[in-house]
Design a protein around this motif. Sequence first.
Motif, PDB file in Angstrom:
ATOM      1  N   TYR A 129       0.835  -1.200   0.000  1.00  0.00           N
ATOM      2  CA  TYR A 129       0.000   0.000   0.000  1.00  0.00           C
ATOM      3  C   TYR A 129       0.869   1.249   0.000  1.00  0.00           C
ATOM      4  O   TYR A 129       2.071   1.206   0.259  1.00  0.00           O
ATOM      5  N   VAL A 130       0.231   2.373  -0.296  1.00  0.00           N
ATOM      6  CA  VAL A 130       0.873   3.670  -0.159  1.00  0.00           C
ATOM      7  C   VAL A 130      -0.180   4.652   0.334  1.00  0.00           C
ATOM      8  O   VAL A 130      -1.342   4.587  -0.075  1.00  0.00           O
ATOM      9  N   VAL A 131       0.212   5.529   1.256  1.00  0.00           N
ATOM     10  CA  VAL A 131      -0.657   6.602   1.730  1.00  0.00           C
ATOM     11  C   VAL A 131      -0.175   7.898   1.092  1.00  0.00           C
ATOM     12  O   VAL A 131       0.960   8.322   1.318  1.00  0.00           O
ATOM     13  N   LEU A 132      -1.013   8.501   0.271  1.00  0.00           N
ATOM     14  CA  LEU A 132      -0.644   9.715  -0.449  1.00  0.00           C
ATOM     15  C   LEU A 132      -1.077  10.950   0.335  1.00  0.00           C
ATOM     16  O   LEU A 132      -2.233  11.056   0.756  1.00  0.00           O
ATOM     17  N   GLU A 133      -0.143  11.871   0.509  1.00  0.00           N
ATOM     18  CA  GLU A 133      -0.442  13.156   1.113  1.00  0.00           C
ATOM     19  C   GLU A 133      -0.925  14.117   0.029  1.00  0.00           C
ATOM     20  O   GLU A 133      -0.701  13.878  -1.166  1.00  0.00           O
ATOM     21  N   PRO A 134      -1.580  15.223   0.416  1.00  0.00           N
ATOM     22  CA  PRO A 134      -2.061  16.172  -0.602  1.00  0.00           C
ATOM     23  C   PRO A 134      -0.968  16.666  -1.552  1.00  0.00           C
ATOM     24  O   PRO A 134      -1.225  16.872  -2.738  1.00  0.00           O
TER      25      PRO A 134
ATOM     26  N   PHE B 168      15.227   1.626 -18.351  1.00  0.00           N
ATOM     27  CA  PHE B 168      14.381   0.461 -18.150  1.00  0.00           C
ATOM     28  C   PHE B 168      13.846   0.502 -16.725  1.00  0.00           C
ATOM     29  O   PHE B 168      14.605   0.595 -15.773  1.00  0.00           O
ATOM     30  N   ASP B 169      12.553   0.474 -16.584  1.00  0.00           N
ATOM     31  CA  ASP B 169      11.917   0.600 -15.273  1.00  0.00           C
ATOM     32  C   ASP B 169      10.758  -0.381 -15.222  1.00  0.00           C
ATOM     33  O   ASP B 169       9.756  -0.196 -15.905  1.00  0.00           O
ATOM     34  N   ASP B 170      10.893  -1.445 -14.430  1.00  0.00           N
ATOM     35  CA  ASP B 170       9.855  -2.474 -14.392  1.00  0.00           C
ATOM     36  C   ASP B 170       9.029  -2.435 -13.113  1.00  0.00           C
ATOM     37  O   ASP B 170       8.413  -3.425 -12.729  1.00  0.00           O
ATOM     38  N   ARG B 171       9.004  -1.309 -12.449  1.00  0.00           N
ATOM     39  CA  ARG B 171       8.207  -1.207 -11.226  1.00  0.00           C
ATOM     40  C   ARG B 171       6.712  -1.313 -11.531  1.00  0.00           C
ATOM     41  O   ARG B 171       6.263  -0.892 -12.588  1.00  0.00           O
ATOM     42  N   MET B 172       5.967  -1.851 -10.567  1.00  0.00           N
ATOM     43  CA  MET B 172       4.518  -1.972 -10.702  1.00  0.00           C
ATOM     44  C   MET B 172       3.823  -1.038  -9.718  1.00  0.00           C
ATOM     45  O   MET B 172       4.407  -0.604  -8.726  1.00  0.00           O
ATOM     46  N   VAL B 173       2.558  -0.764 -10.002  1.00  0.00           N
ATOM     47  CA  VAL B 173       1.732   0.011  -9.084  1.00  0.00           C
ATOM     48  C   VAL B 173       1.434  -0.839  -7.852  1.00  0.00           C
ATOM     49  O   VAL B 173       1.264  -2.057  -7.950  1.00  0.00           O
ATOM     50  N   LYS B 174       1.405  -0.215  -6.696  1.00  0.00           N
ATOM     51  CA  LYS B 174       1.124  -0.946  -5.453  1.00  0.00           C
ATOM     52  C   LYS B 174      -0.323  -1.431  -5.433  1.00  0.00           C
ATOM     53  O   LYS B 174      -1.182  -0.925  -6.156  1.00  0.00           O
ATOM     54  N   ASN B 175      -0.586  -2.419  -4.566  1.00  0.00           N
ATOM     55  CA  ASN B 175      -1.924  -3.017  -4.517  1.00  0.00           C
ATOM     56  C   ASN B 175      -2.998  -2.035  -4.076  1.00  0.00           C
ATOM     57  O   ASN B 175      -4.101  -2.026  -4.619  1.00  0.00           O
ATOM     58  N   VAL B 176      -2.683  -1.215  -3.071  1.00  0.00           N
ATOM     59  CA  VAL B 176      -3.689  -0.323  -2.488  1.00  0.00           C
ATOM     60  C   VAL B 176      -3.153   1.101  -2.468  1.00  0.00           C
ATOM     61  O   VAL B 176      -2.048   1.348  -1.981  1.00  0.00           O
ATOM     62  N   ILE B 177      -3.922   2.023  -3.017  1.00  0.00           N
ATOM     63  CA  ILE B 177      -3.586   3.450  -2.970  1.00  0.00           C
ATOM     64  C   ILE B 177      -4.588   4.139  -2.058  1.00  0.00           C
ATOM     65  O   ILE B 177      -5.796   4.122  -2.319  1.00  0.00           O
ATOM     66  N   ILE B 178      -4.093   4.729  -0.980  1.00  0.00           N
ATOM     67  CA  ILE B 178      -4.927   5.476  -0.034  1.00  0.00           C
ATOM     68  C   ILE B 178      -4.562   6.944  -0.194  1.00  0.00           C
ATOM     69  O   ILE B 178      -3.431   7.340   0.082  1.00  0.00           O
ATOM     70  N   ALA B 179      -5.495   7.755  -0.679  1.00  0.00           N
ATOM     71  CA  ALA B 179      -5.181   9.133  -1.071  1.00  0.00           C
ATOM     72  C   ALA B 179      -5.975  10.125  -0.227  1.00  0.00           C
ATOM     73  O   ALA B 179      -7.205  10.199  -0.330  1.00  0.00           O
ATOM     74  N   LYS B 180      -5.273  10.905   0.591  1.00  0.00           N
ATOM     75  CA  LYS B 180      -5.921  11.919   1.421  1.00  0.00           C
ATOM     76  C   LYS B 180      -6.298  13.129   0.560  1.00  0.00           C
ATOM     77  O   LYS B 180      -5.490  13.596  -0.240  1.00  0.00           O
TER      78      LYS B 180
END
Length: 364
Positions: free
Chosen positions: A58-63, A121-133
Amino acid sequence: MEVQSLLDNIQELSDLELGVLLSLIAQGHCLMTTEDDLVDDLANELSLIASERFGLSYVVLEPEDLCSVDRFGEAILEETGTQFSAENDPQPGSFRARLANLDIRAAPKLSQRLSRENGRFDDRMVKNVIIAKGFNFADEYVQVQTIEIINNKRFFSRTTVHIAPKTFLFIPIVTASSKDTHLTPHLNDRLFISHYHHPDHGFANLEELDYSAVSDDSSGRSRQRSSWESTQKSRLISKDVIDKVRAMGEAAAITPEVRRYLQDIITFLRMERGVDGGVTPRATSQFVALAKHLAPLHGVDFVTPSLVMLAARKVYAHRIMIAEPARERSMQYGSDPAAVAELLQDLTPQLVIEEVLNTVQCPI
């Protein structure tokens, strides 16, 4: 946790845990609203639910993470992956043009090849859960990219295409004081359900974690923490369990009488005074889906009228738009503008839904 164990202990889940579980089962996304001073606690609680309850990244996004697409992209990607940088960065315009219409199945390999051609070359994926304030204040292009992730499970950065995992959940958090600042209509319609977290309901996982906090000079506390971690592992809800509950929900039966009740609610919502939109075809399909997925969680294999009522409250609360007085339907037939303005002054989507549920005849 096995399927039967989950269903037997479903009452032990908090409202937030149940909201996340339903979203994962239905493969939808959930809008969370709470009071202004509880946003941080709500985000922390959701992060604990994602990681400890479901074993998801997961990631918690700040404004400030929502001010630009570049910053948003860096925040939502997994830290794993390998990057090779060249001396000269590629021109993003031409690169994006070559990737814009890629089929999702072809995107990973082709984007990696094109990335190598451009020296990165960048093979990163999006995280499973995005929590956006405060996501209702997010940059418009950030919201557009979020729609792309939801629809096609991919995110376009300046250098490549990043793929979102099959298990993906987007949870925007909106404060009660800013709920009149809406998400873009297309994104709002793609949110499966909404939930208002009342201050009195607390934060079960945060409180449990605080109680089990480790103290450097307390071995007893350490043992307590170890016991808490062991308990959390036994409560973990796996993807296999979620898939099985999803199949049970999809197989839930709807009788003709309940189907008619469902359709009557949709019709009355569209025609209710003060409603200016929001009862969309997508909402209809998600309304039916939620009613069916609620069935196994309530120990039945068919949809009941009470489940339909619960589904209506969760699916339409964030979608229904209240009309401005000049656009209210009765104005076409000579209603008094002052009377209409007074009628709409305190009207909310929740009141509209309750009025319709009280009006439509429920099948016995």
